[in-house]
Scaffold this motif. Structure first.
Motif, PDB file in Angstrom:
ATOM      1  N   TRP A   1      13.595  -7.071   5.177  1.00  0.00           N
ATOM      2  CA  TRP A   1      14.381  -8.278   5.419  1.00  0.00           C
ATOM      3  C   TRP A   1      13.729  -9.135   6.496  1.00  0.00           C
ATOM      4  N   SER A   2      13.257  -8.488   7.540  1.00  0.00           N
ATOM      5  CA  SER A   2      12.588  -9.210   8.621  1.00  0.00           C
ATOM      6  C   SER A   2      11.317  -9.898   8.107  1.00  0.00           C
TER       7      SER A   2
ATOM      8  N   ILE B   1       6.258  -7.600   1.527  1.00  0.00           N
ATOM      9  CA  ILE B   1       7.702  -7.447   1.332  1.00  0.00           C
ATOM     10  C   ILE B   1       7.980  -6.476   0.193  1.00  0.00           C
TER      11      ILE B   1
ATOM     12  N   TYR C   1      10.777 -10.875   5.070  1.00  0.00           N
ATOM     13  CA  TYR C   1      11.224 -11.971   4.218  1.00  0.00           C
ATOM     14  C   TYR C   1      11.609 -13.190   5.056  1.00  0.00           C
ATOM     15  N   ARG C   2      12.328 -12.944   6.147  1.00  0.00           N
ATOM     16  CA  ARG C   2      12.764 -14.049   7.007  1.00  0.00           C
ATOM     17  C   ARG C   2      11.595 -14.739   7.710  1.00  0.00           C
ATOM     18  N   GLN C   3      10.492 -13.999   7.898  1.00  0.00           N
ATOM     19  CA  GLN C   3       9.319 -14.555   8.579  1.00  0.00           C
ATOM     20  C   GLN C   3       8.312 -15.172   7.603  1.00  0.00           C
ATOM     21  N   ASP C   4       8.685 -15.279   6.345  1.00  0.00           N
ATOM     22  CA  ASP C   4       7.799 -15.803   5.304  1.00  0.00           C
ATOM     23  C   ASP C   4       6.481 -15.039   5.240  1.00  0.00           C
ATOM     24  N   ALA C   5       6.577 -13.719   5.294  1.00  0.00           N
ATOM     25  CA  ALA C   5       5.396 -12.860   5.199  1.00  0.00           C
ATOM     26  C   ALA C   5       4.878 -12.891   3.758  1.00  0.00           C
ATOM     27  N   PRO C   6       3.651 -12.424   3.556  1.00  0.00           N
ATOM     28  CA  PRO C   6       3.132 -12.363   2.185  1.00  0.00           C
ATOM     29  C   PRO C   6       4.036 -11.514   1.285  1.00  0.00           C
ATOM     30  N   ARG C   7       4.205 -11.980   0.058  1.00  0.00           N
ATOM     31  CA  ARG C   7       5.109 -11.307  -0.873  1.00  0.00           C
ATOM     32  C   ARG C   7       4.737  -9.849  -1.087  1.00  0.00           C
TER      33      ARG C   7
END
Length: 56
Positions: A21-22, A33, A24-30
């Motif tokens: 979730w973290s 995630i 995802y919220r930080q717009d990390a590479p898919r």
């Protein structure tokens, strides 16, 4: 050993869900995630299956 290992697996699953979730919220590479989410699912399934009664 009792229910120690499945409990640890479920705790790990919770940490991994929070991590996914973290990310995802930080717009990390898919990919990061997805891998973290899959590890969370595997830990959850492992913990739950370990707790199910089986032969023995």
């Amino acid at each position: 050993m009792g229910p120690v290992l499945p409990t640890l697996l479920l705790i790990l699953a919770g940490l991994l869900v929070g991590g996914a979730w973290s990310l995802y919220r930080q717009d990390a590479p898919r990919g990061a995630i997805v891998v973290t989410g899959l590890l969370a699912v595997l830990a959850t399934v492992g913990g739950v299956l370990w707790l199910l009664p089986g032969e023995g």
